[in-house]
Scaffold this motif. Structure first.
Motif, PDB file in Angstrom:
ATOM      1  N   SER A   1     -24.363  -2.553  21.807  1.00 61.04           N
ATOM      2  CA  SER A   1     -24.053  -1.149  22.095  1.00 61.04           C
ATOM      3  C   SER A   1     -23.872  -0.979  23.603  1.00 61.04           C
ATOM      4  O   SER A   1     -24.807  -1.203  24.375  1.00 61.04           O
ATOM      5  CB  SER A   1     -25.189  -0.258  21.593  1.00 61.04           C
TER       6      SER A   1
ATOM      7  N   LEU B   1     -20.438  -1.345  19.464  1.00 65.57           N
ATOM      8  CA  LEU B   1     -20.447   0.111  19.502  1.00 65.57           C
ATOM      9  C   LEU B   1     -20.314   0.533  20.955  1.00 65.57           C
ATOM     10  O   LEU B   1     -21.082   0.090  21.801  1.00 65.57           O
ATOM     11  CB  LEU B   1     -21.757   0.643  18.918  1.00 65.57           C
TER      12      LEU B   1
ATOM     13  N   GLY C   1     -19.456   3.877  23.797  1.00 61.03           N
ATOM     14  CA  GLY C   1     -19.428   5.320  24.016  1.00 61.03           C
ATOM     15  C   GLY C   1     -18.981   5.639  25.417  1.00 61.03           C
ATOM     16  O   GLY C   1     -17.985   5.117  25.898  1.00 61.03           O
TER      17      GLY C   1
ATOM     18  N   VAL D   1     -16.714  -0.203  16.771  1.00 59.08           N
ATOM     19  CA  VAL D   1     -16.786   1.259  16.634  1.00 59.08           C
ATOM     20  C   VAL D   1     -16.641   1.863  18.023  1.00 59.08           C
ATOM     21  O   VAL D   1     -17.483   1.648  18.891  1.00 59.08           O
ATOM     22  CB  VAL D   1     -18.125   1.710  16.003  1.00 59.08           C
TER      23      VAL D   1
ATOM     24  N   ASP E   1     -16.345   5.202  20.305  1.00 65.23           N
ATOM     25  CA  ASP E   1     -16.534   6.640  20.477  1.00 65.23           C
ATOM     26  C   ASP E   1     -16.011   6.984  21.867  1.00 65.23           C
ATOM     27  O   ASP E   1     -16.717   6.801  22.858  1.00 65.23           O
ATOM     28  CB  ASP E   1     -18.006   7.015  20.346  1.00 65.23           C
TER      29      ASP E   1
ATOM     30  N   CYS F   1      -8.510   1.715  21.906  1.00 64.94           N
ATOM     31  CA  CYS F   1      -8.202   2.119  20.517  1.00 64.94           C
ATOM     32  C   CYS F   1      -7.540   0.997  19.712  1.00 64.94           C
ATOM     33  O   CYS F   1      -7.907   0.794  18.557  1.00 64.94           O
ATOM     34  CB  CYS F   1      -7.361   3.393  20.496  1.00 64.94           C
TER      35      CYS F   1
ATOM     36  N   LEU G   1     -12.874   1.377  14.007  1.00 66.25           N
ATOM     37  CA  LEU G   1     -13.236   2.755  13.697  1.00 66.25           C
ATOM     38  C   LEU G   1     -13.297   3.527  15.010  1.00 66.25           C
ATOM     39  O   LEU G   1     -13.974   3.101  15.951  1.00 66.25           O
ATOM     40  CB  LEU G   1     -14.589   2.833  12.980  1.00 66.25           C
ATOM     41  N   ILE G   2     -12.583   4.644  15.067  1.00 64.01           N
ATOM     42  CA  ILE G   2     -12.589   5.512  16.247  1.00 64.01           C
ATOM     43  C   ILE G   2     -13.208   6.839  15.842  1.00 64.01           C
ATOM     44  O   ILE G   2     -12.731   7.499  14.931  1.00 64.01           O
ATOM     45  CB  ILE G   2     -11.155   5.711  16.789  1.00 64.01           C
ATOM     46  N   LEU G   3     -14.300   7.183  16.522  1.00 64.44           N
ATOM     47  CA  LEU G   3     -15.020   8.419  16.198  1.00 64.44           C
ATOM     48  C   LEU G   3     -14.400   9.592  16.970  1.00 64.44           C
ATOM     49  O   LEU G   3     -13.976   9.420  18.107  1.00 64.44           O
ATOM     50  CB  LEU G   3     -16.492   8.274  16.554  1.00 64.44           C
ATOM     51  N   PRO G   4     -14.371  10.760  16.366  1.00 65.77           N
ATOM     52  CA  PRO G   4     -13.797  11.910  17.076  1.00 65.77           C
ATOM     53  C   PRO G   4     -14.746  12.410  18.150  1.00 65.77           C
ATOM     54  O   PRO G   4     -15.957  12.437  17.970  1.00 65.77           O
ATOM     55  CB  PRO G   4     -13.645  12.956  15.967  1.00 65.77           C
ATOM     56  N   ASN G   5     -14.163  12.769  19.280  1.00 64.61           N
ATOM     57  CA  ASN G   5     -14.966  13.335  20.365  1.00 64.61           C
ATOM     58  C   ASN G   5     -14.062  14.164  21.257  1.00 64.61           C
ATOM     59  O   ASN G   5     -12.979  13.843  21.537  1.00 64.61           O
ATOM     60  CB  ASN G   5     -15.663  12.247  21.169  1.00 64.61           C
TER      61      ASN G   5
END
Length: 150
Positions: free
Chosen positions: A12, A85, A87, A115, A117, A141, A146-150
């Motif tokens: 992460s 992961l 962010g 993943v 974000d 991307c 998996l691309i998380l919405p933000n």
């Protein structure tokens, strides 16, 4: 994905705050509680979320992130990740650092579940430089599953 012989192992790479629950502060414990092994590289260390009126702390340079990953590599600790992961990056150099790490991990583990974000802002306002929007889209991307919405 993880199997009985291959446990879920997550790297992460995201923010850390002293007060509050965002980034690695929010992700690590629930993942560990769910039985996943989690290694953490912090991109920043702030007093609190940047959405507050003020915050203190540091954005770590890409060299810091890559140096920590190199330490994992030097000890053979970079193998076996099933998930990446990511962010909050805080700057464009960190996006490039994560690109480098993601590509290395994808060579080792082609089925790595990345993943992403793309933490950019809230309430129609960015709290990162505008250039990061394009960089997330064009650089990270395409590598993510998996691309998380933000």
């Amino acid at each position: 994905m993880a199997t009985a012989s291959r446990p879920t192992r997550v790297l992460s790479i995201q923010s850390h705050v002293v007060s509050g629950y965002v980034g690695n502060r929010a992700a690590t414990f629930p993942l560990q509680l769910s039985g996943h092994e989690v290694d953490v590289i912090n991109t920043v260390q702030f007093s609190n979320h940047t959405g507050y009126n003020s915050f203190r702390g540091e954005r770590f340079p890409a060299s810091h992130i890559l140096d920590l990953f190199a330490g994992l590599q030097a000890n053979g600790l970079d193998s076996g990740y099933t998930h990446l992961l990511t962010g909050y990056m805080g700057n464009s150099e960190n996006i490039r650092a994560v690109e480098e790490i993601a590509k290395r991990l994808l060579v080792q583990t082609p089925d790595l579940f990345f993943v992403l974000d793309p933490v950019l802002g809230d309430d129609n306002a960015l709290y990162v430089p505008q250039e990061l929007v394009t960089m997330y889209r064009d650089i990270l991307c395409p590598l993510a599953k998996l691309i998380l919405p933000n």
